[in-house]
Design an enzyme around this catalytic site. Structure first.
Site, PDB file in Angstrom:
ATOM      1  N   ARG A 225      15.998 106.785 121.765  1.00 38.60           N
ATOM      2  CA  ARG A 225      15.546 107.185 120.429  1.00 38.60           C
ATOM      3  C   ARG A 225      14.905 108.563 120.553  1.00 38.60           C
ATOM      4  O   ARG A 225      14.160 108.836 121.501  1.00 38.60           O
ATOM      5  CB  ARG A 225      14.508 106.202 119.868  1.00 38.60           C
ATOM      6  CG  ARG A 225      15.054 104.834 119.502  1.00 38.60           C
ATOM      7  CD  ARG A 225      15.986 104.875 118.280  1.00 38.60           C
ATOM      8  NE  ARG A 225      16.423 103.555 117.871  1.00 38.60           N
ATOM      9  CZ  ARG A 225      17.573 102.974 118.237  1.00 38.60           C
ATOM     10  NH1 ARG A 225      18.427 103.612 119.021  1.00 38.60           N
ATOM     11  NH2 ARG A 225      17.877 101.767 117.800  1.00 38.60           N
ATOM     12  N   HIS A 273      24.299 110.328 117.981  1.00 38.24           N
ATOM     13  CA  HIS A 273      23.904 108.916 118.117  1.00 38.24           C
ATOM     14  C   HIS A 273      25.147 108.014 118.159  1.00 38.24           C
ATOM     15  O   HIS A 273      25.275 107.070 117.375  1.00 38.24           O
ATOM     16  CB  HIS A 273      22.973 108.510 116.962  1.00 38.24           C
ATOM     17  CG  HIS A 273      22.159 107.297 117.284  1.00 38.24           C
ATOM     18  ND1 HIS A 273      20.869 107.121 116.836  1.00 38.24           N
ATOM     19  CD2 HIS A 273      22.440 106.187 118.007  1.00 38.24           C
ATOM     20  CE1 HIS A 273      20.402 105.963 117.272  1.00 38.24           C
ATOM     21  NE2 HIS A 273      21.343 105.374 117.990  1.00 38.24           N
TER      22      HIS A 273
HETATM   23  C1  GLV Z   1      21.727 101.891 118.518  1.00 36.43           C
HETATM   24  O1  GLV Z   1      21.022 102.844 118.552  1.00 36.43           O
HETATM   25  C2  GLV Z   1      21.307 100.558 118.763  1.00 36.43           C
HETATM   26  O2  GLV Z   1      20.089 100.328 118.843  1.00 36.43           O
HETATM   27  O3  GLV Z   1      22.158  99.670 118.870  1.00 36.43           O
END
Ligand code: GLV
Length: 310
Positions: A225, A273
Site C-alpha cells: 500500500r 496497482h
Molecule cells: C489488492 O491490493 C489486494 O489487497 O488484494
C-alpha cells in the site's frame, strides 16, 4: 437472503464475480450495489473498499468477505459492523505477485533500465554487473504472499531475509522480528520488498529515518500500500541517492497524481496497482466456502483480527 457485491469503479470484476458465485451458490440471490436490493435481506457483503454508511440498515448481515488480500479499504468505514470479516488468500494471486516482484528486482539487478537507455541511443555497451555478492532481498512482512515471492526469488540466488512484527517460525529465510531488530534487517536489504498490510501501525512506516537504515545500493519495491511509505521521503531519498531506485505498484493517493515527481524519475518504475489482481475464478471457491461455513455456524477461513487490522 442476498449476497451483495459492492461495485468499485477502480477494481471492477462485477460480472465475473456474479458468474462465479451464481455457479457455486445458485440458490442465493447475488446483487450488485448499483442494482436495486433490499438492505434487510443482505446477509453477506463482498467488498474491497467500504464507503462510510454502506452497511447502515443491513440488520441481518452475517459476514463481510473482502475481495482482496488487504482489508484496509474496509476500515475506511468508521461504522464497520461487528461481524466476522475474511480476506482472500489465493495462491494464484501470490504467484502473480511473485512474477511482478521478480521482474522488479531483476529490472534493477540486471540493469535493464540502463540497457533501455542505451538502446534509445543505439549504444552496445556491456555495463558492470552487480558487485556486492550475494545480493540481498529483504521482505517487510512475510505472510502467505511474502513466502511465495521469497521462494521465487531464492531460485535466482538472492539471499532472502524477512522482518515481521512478532515472532514466527519461518524456514529458508533469515528472520528478524520486532521493532528493535528493524535496523539490522534494513541494513542488509539491497532490495526492500514491502508486503506489509496497511494498519494504524504501518501507516507512514517507511519514513526518512528508516530509509536511512538501508545499505548502498538499495532499491524500494512496494506492492503493498502506498500509505506505508511517506511519499515525500521516498522522493527525497531517490533524489539524494539514499535509494538507487524504486519499483512501485502502489501510491498515495491512487491514482498517482499527474504532477507527482515520481512519474518523471529515471530510476523509478510505476505500475497502476496491478501486481496481484483478484481472480474470481480462483478466489470464489473460498468466498463461497466461507458463506457455507457461516450458514452452518462454523468459523470463517482467513478470518481478520480486527484489533490487528489484518
Ligand atoms: C489488492 O491490493 C489486494 O489487497 O488484494
Amino acid at each position: 437472503m442476498t449476497i451483495l457485491f459492492v461495485s468499485d469503479p477502480v477494481v471492477g470484476g462485477e460480472e465475473a464475480w456474479r458468474a462465479a458465485m451464481s455457479e457455486r451458490l445458485p440458490d442465493i440471490p447475488f446483487k450488485l450495489s448499483t442494482e436495486t436490493y433490499n438492505k434487510e435481506e443482505v446477509e453477506f457483503v463482498l467488498c474491497f473498499r467500504a464507503q462510510p454508511g454502506l452497511f447502515a440498515g443491513m440488520k441481518n448481515l452475517k459476514a463481510i468477505l473482502a475481495t482482496g488480500a488487504g482489508v484496509d479499504g474496509l476500515f475506511l468505514d468508521p461504522d464497520l459492523p461487528d461481524v466476522p470479516i475474511a480476506r482472500i488468500v489465493d495462491p494464484w494471486m501470490a504467484d502473480q505477485m511473485a512474477a511482478w516482484t521478480t521482474y522488479a528486482v531483476l529490472h534493477f539487478f540486471r540493469r535493464f533500465g540502463d540497457y533501455h537507455t542505451q538502446q534509445t541511443k543505439a549504444e552496445w555497451l556491456e555495463l558492470e554487473p552487480w558487485q556486492a555478492a550475494p545480493a540481498r532481498v529483504g521482505f517487510l512482512g512475510y505472510g502467505a504472499i511474502g513466502a511465495t515471492v521469497g521462494k521465487a526469488l531464492s531460485n535466482f540466488g538472492f539471499e532472502i531475509s524477512a522482518w515481521t512484527r512478532s515472532h514466527r517460525n519461518l524456514s529458508g529465510v533469515t528472520h528478524f522480528h520486532g521493532i528493535n531488530a528493524l535496523p539490522a534487517f534494513m541494513a542488509r536489504a539491497n532490495f526492500l520488498v514491502c508486503l506489509m498490510p496497511l494498519t494504524r501501525e504501518t501507516e507512514g512506516f517507511l519514513n526518512e529515518e528508516r530509509l536511512a537504515l538501508l545499505p548502498n545500493p538499495a532499491y524500494l519495491i512496494n506492492l503493498a500500500r502506498g500509505r506505508i511509505a511517506v511519499t515525500e521521503d521516498v522522493v527525497a531519498a531517490l533524489k539524494n541517492g539514499r535509494l538507487s531506485g524504486a519499483f512501485l505498484d502502489v501510491s498515495e493517493p491512487e491514482p498517482l497524481p499527474a504532477d507527482s515527481p515520481l512519474w518523471g524519475m529515471n530510476n523509478v518504475r510505476i505500475t497502476p496497482h496491478c501486481s496481484g489482481p483478484t481472480n474470481p475464478s480462483t478466489a470464489a471457491d473460498q468466498v463461497a466456502g466461507n458463506i457455507v461455513r457461516v450458514l452452518k455456524g462454523d468459523q470463517l477461513e482467513n478470518l481478520i483480527n480486527r484489533e490487528r487490522g489484518y
